[in-house]
Design an enzyme around this catalytic site. Structure first.
Site, PDB file in Angstrom:
ATOM      1  N   LYS A  14       0.248  -1.349  -0.542  1.00 21.71           N
ATOM      2  CA  LYS A  14      -0.017  -0.094   0.247  1.00 21.71           C
ATOM      3  C   LYS A  14       0.629   1.343  -0.082  1.00 21.71           C
ATOM      4  CE  LYS A  14      -2.458  -1.313   3.552  1.00 21.71           C
ATOM      5  NZ  LYS A  14      -1.469  -2.476   4.012  1.00 21.71           N
ATOM      6  N   ARG A  88     -10.394   0.081   8.488  1.00 21.13           N
ATOM      7  CA  ARG A  88      -9.884  -1.400   8.668  1.00 21.13           C
ATOM      8  C   ARG A  88     -10.719  -2.345   9.246  1.00 21.13           C
ATOM      9  NH1 ARG A  88      -3.447  -2.351   9.659  1.00 21.13           N
ATOM     10  NH2 ARG A  88      -2.708  -0.048   8.463  1.00 21.13           N
ATOM     11  N   ARG A 127      12.362  -5.177   5.541  1.00 16.49           N
ATOM     12  CA  ARG A 127      11.425  -4.086   4.797  1.00 16.49           C
ATOM     13  C   ARG A 127      12.655  -3.370   6.155  1.00 16.49           C
ATOM     14  NH1 ARG A 127       5.760  -2.098   5.407  1.00 16.49           N
ATOM     15  NH2 ARG A 127       5.424  -3.199   7.298  1.00 16.49           N
ATOM     16  N   ARG A 160      10.789  -2.093  11.192  1.00 16.82           N
ATOM     17  CA  ARG A 160      10.046  -1.548  11.911  1.00 16.82           C
ATOM     18  C   ARG A 160       9.548  -2.467  12.867  1.00 16.82           C
ATOM     19  NH1 ARG A 160       4.910   0.115   8.272  1.00 16.82           N
ATOM     20  NH2 ARG A 160       3.875  -0.817   9.555  1.00 16.82           N
ATOM     21  N   ARG A 171      -0.218 -10.524  12.195  1.00 13.90           N
ATOM     22  CA  ARG A 171      -1.647  -8.775  11.222  1.00 13.90           C
ATOM     23  C   ARG A 171      -1.647  -9.713  10.718  1.00 13.90           C
ATOM     24  NH1 ARG A 171       4.000  -5.912  10.696  1.00 13.90           N
ATOM     25  NH2 ARG A 171       2.401  -4.577   8.677  1.00 13.90           N
TER      26      ARG A 171
HETATM   27  P1  AP5 Z   1       4.651  -2.145   1.927  1.00 15.22           P
HETATM   28  O1  AP5 Z   1       4.212  -0.336   0.533  1.00 15.22           O
HETATM   29  O2  AP5 Z   1       5.306  -0.959   3.511  1.00 15.22           O
HETATM   30  O3  AP5 Z   1       3.081  -2.621   2.045  1.00 15.22           O
HETATM   31  P2  AP5 Z   1       2.022  -2.001   2.887  1.00 15.22           P
HETATM   32  O4  AP5 Z   1       1.236  -2.508   2.067  1.00 15.22           O
HETATM   33  O5  AP5 Z   1       2.153  -0.330   3.394  1.00 15.22           O
HETATM   34  O6  AP5 Z   1       2.136  -2.651   4.449  1.00 15.22           O
HETATM   35  P3  AP5 Z   1       2.789  -1.975   5.941  1.00 15.22           P
HETATM   36  O7  AP5 Z   1       3.019  -2.879   7.119  1.00 15.22           O
HETATM   37  O8  AP5 Z   1       3.004  -0.628   6.065  1.00 15.22           O
HETATM   38  O9  AP5 Z   1       1.450  -2.256   6.140  1.00 15.22           O
HETATM   39  P4  AP5 Z   1      -0.004  -2.099   7.129  1.00 15.22           P
HETATM   40  O10 AP5 Z   1      -1.345  -1.973   6.905  1.00 15.22           O
HETATM   41  O11 AP5 Z   1       0.399  -3.656   8.131  1.00 15.22           O
HETATM   42  O12 AP5 Z   1       0.657  -1.092   8.497  1.00 15.22           O
HETATM   43  P5  AP5 Z   1       0.220   0.641   9.123  1.00 15.22           P
HETATM   44  O13 AP5 Z   1       1.352   1.136   9.231  1.00 15.22           O
HETATM   45  O14 AP5 Z   1      -0.428   1.005   7.938  1.00 15.22           O
HETATM   46  O15 AP5 Z   1       5.768  -2.993   1.506  1.00 15.22           O
HETATM   47  C1  AP5 Z   1       6.320  -4.079   1.889  1.00 15.22           C
HETATM   48  C2  AP5 Z   1       7.674  -4.260   1.924  1.00 15.22           C
HETATM   49  O16 AP5 Z   1       7.152  -5.056   0.874  1.00 15.22           O
HETATM   50  C3  AP5 Z   1       8.361  -3.146   2.117  1.00 15.22           C
HETATM   51  O17 AP5 Z   1       9.893  -3.254   2.248  1.00 15.22           O
HETATM   52  C4  AP5 Z   1       8.738  -2.982  -0.073  1.00 15.22           C
HETATM   53  O18 AP5 Z   1      10.210  -2.148  -0.237  1.00 15.22           O
HETATM   54  C5  AP5 Z   1       8.604  -3.521  -0.099  1.00 15.22           C
HETATM   55  N1  AP5 Z   1       7.198  -3.898  -1.647  1.00 15.22           N
HETATM   56  C6  AP5 Z   1       6.097  -3.406  -2.082  1.00 15.22           C
HETATM   57  N2  AP5 Z   1       5.580  -3.821  -3.131  1.00 15.22           N
HETATM   58  C7  AP5 Z   1       6.574  -4.604  -3.170  1.00 15.22           C
HETATM   59  C8  AP5 Z   1       6.402  -5.245  -4.550  1.00 15.22           C
HETATM   60  N3  AP5 Z   1       5.701  -5.854  -5.571  1.00 15.22           N
HETATM   61  N4  AP5 Z   1       7.666  -6.323  -5.188  1.00 15.22           N
HETATM   62  C9  AP5 Z   1       8.235  -6.400  -4.162  1.00 15.22           C
HETATM   63  N5  AP5 Z   1       8.638  -5.754  -2.997  1.00 15.22           N
HETATM   64  C10 AP5 Z   1       7.043  -4.531  -2.851  1.00 15.22           C
HETATM   65  O19 AP5 Z   1      -0.298   0.456  10.268  1.00 15.22           O
HETATM   66  C11 AP5 Z   1       0.643  -0.453  11.244  1.00 15.22           C
HETATM   67  C12 AP5 Z   1      -0.403  -0.851  12.075  1.00 15.22           C
HETATM   68  O20 AP5 Z   1      -1.467   0.441  12.756  1.00 15.22           O
HETATM   69  C13 AP5 Z   1      -1.414  -1.713  12.803  1.00 15.22           C
HETATM   70  O21 AP5 Z   1      -0.966  -3.057  12.606  1.00 15.22           O
HETATM   71  C14 AP5 Z   1      -2.463  -1.117  13.645  1.00 15.22           C
HETATM   72  O22 AP5 Z   1      -2.207  -1.371  14.900  1.00 15.22           O
HETATM   73  C15 AP5 Z   1      -2.292   0.529  13.238  1.00 15.22           C
HETATM   74  N6  AP5 Z   1      -3.361   0.150  12.829  1.00 15.22           N
HETATM   75  C16 AP5 Z   1      -2.828   1.794  11.833  1.00 15.22           C
HETATM   76  N7  AP5 Z   1      -4.393   1.683  10.608  1.00 15.22           N
HETATM   77  C17 AP5 Z   1      -5.371   1.517  11.756  1.00 15.22           C
HETATM   78  C18 AP5 Z   1      -6.246   1.537  11.149  1.00 15.22           C
HETATM   79  N8  AP5 Z   1      -6.870   2.247  10.569  1.00 15.22           N
HETATM   80  N9  AP5 Z   1      -6.882   1.377  12.631  1.00 15.22           N
HETATM   81  C19 AP5 Z   1      -6.536   0.540  13.689  1.00 15.22           C
HETATM   82  N10 AP5 Z   1      -4.897   0.148  13.730  1.00 15.22           N
HETATM   83  C20 AP5 Z   1      -4.758   0.689  12.539  1.00 15.22           C
END
Ligand code: AP5
Length: 214
Positions: A14, A88, A127, A160, A171
């Site tokens: 994402k 979410r 990552r 992270r 997760r």
């Molecule tokens: P990346 O682009 O970072 O993936 P992402 O989908 O953004 O992953 P996240 O881990 O950030 O998502 P998440 O939803 O778990 O975390 P968030 O920060 O929102 O890519 C991942 C890796 O793969 C990178 O190294 C990248 O380089 C590589 N990559 C990407 N695409 C690729 C490809 N096509 N090919 C090869 N490599 C690739 O949330 C964290 C925490 O916050 C949650 O667990 C929760 O506790 C809290 N939180 C956040 N939002 C909410 C909400 N709405 N409600 C409640 N709690 C929330």
């Protein structure tokens, strides 16, 4: 005001896809990043969120809905938002519906990034992120020019805390239980646009842009 949502499991890409959409004029709103900012600033929200995030579970719905309400209340009518990681849960999706209705926001698409669990485990294990500017890398798929250092500002890259293997599994379980049902919620509204995100990053980004251009 306009909005699109990026929906998909942790590590589906994402944030990486959002990087290119900001070049297209979208304002990237990642609730995960907003929460990590609160943690870095040591605010009350940050203190409450930190341990929940480290365990891989969600923070309370009212906390994130409040953050999104603030964003929309401070927006101007010409802006176009890209929501990454929000909503979410069913409650968040319903509250978001109310908010966008009240504030006249046109939700035009929900991009669903599909990615198998084994690909996700590899991505999150490798990552690395920049603690200063938030840029995202991967040890093998998206390496920085100089090992361990951010291309943008030279800061030392970090893993992270919630990317530890046992937390990644937690997760994925939370996603399957609480977020996957939103696919049906948005399918009923005719908004879901599926994209295979297990492809190389440039292809995924190009396919997302194609979907949005339809
Ligand atoms: P990346 O682009 O970072 O993936 P992402 O989908 O953004 O992953 P996240 O881990 O950030 O998502 P998440 O939803 O778990 O975390 P968030 O920060 O929102 O890519 C991942 C890796 O793969 C990178 O190294 C990248 O380089 C590589 N990559 C990407 N695409 C690729 C490809 N096509 N090919 C090869 N490599 C690739 O949330 C964290 C925490 O916050 C949650 O667990 C929760 O506790 C809290 N939180 C956040 N939002 C909410 C909400 N709405 N409600 C409640 N709690 C929330």
């Amino acid at each position: 005001m306009k909005a699109i949502i990026l929906l998909g499991p942790p590590g589906s890409g994402k944030g990486s896809v959002a990087e290119v959409l900001t070049d297209d004029g979208y304002i990237h709103i990642s609730t995960g990043e907003l929460l990590r900012q609160q943690i870095r600033q040591g605010t009350e929200i940050g203190k409450k969120a930190a341990s929940l995030m480290d365990q891989g579970v969600f923070v309370p719905d009212e906390m994130v809905v409040g953050m999104i309400r603030d964003v929309l209340e401070n927006a101007t009518p010409d802006q176009c938002f890209l929501f990454d990681g929000f909503p979410r849960t069913r409650i968040q999706a319903e509250k978001f519906d109310e908010l966008i209705h009240q504030m006249n926001v046109d939700l035009t698409a929900v991009i669903l990034l599909n990615c198998p669990d084994q690909v996700i485990v590899d991505r999150l294990g490798g990552r690395r992120t920049c603690p200063t500017c938030g840029a995202v890398y991967h040890l093998t798929h998206v390496p920085p020019q100089k090992e361990g250092l951010c291309d943008q500002d030279g800061a030392t890259l970090v893993a992270r805390p919630d990317d530890a293997p046992e937390t990644v599994q937690a997760r994925l379980d939370v996603y399957a239980k609480q977020t996957e049902p939103l696919i049906g919620f948005y399918q009923e509204k005719g908004l879901i646009r599926p994209v295979n995100s297990a492809l190389p990053i440039d292809e995924v980004r190009a396919n997302v842009l194609l979907e949005l251009a339809k």
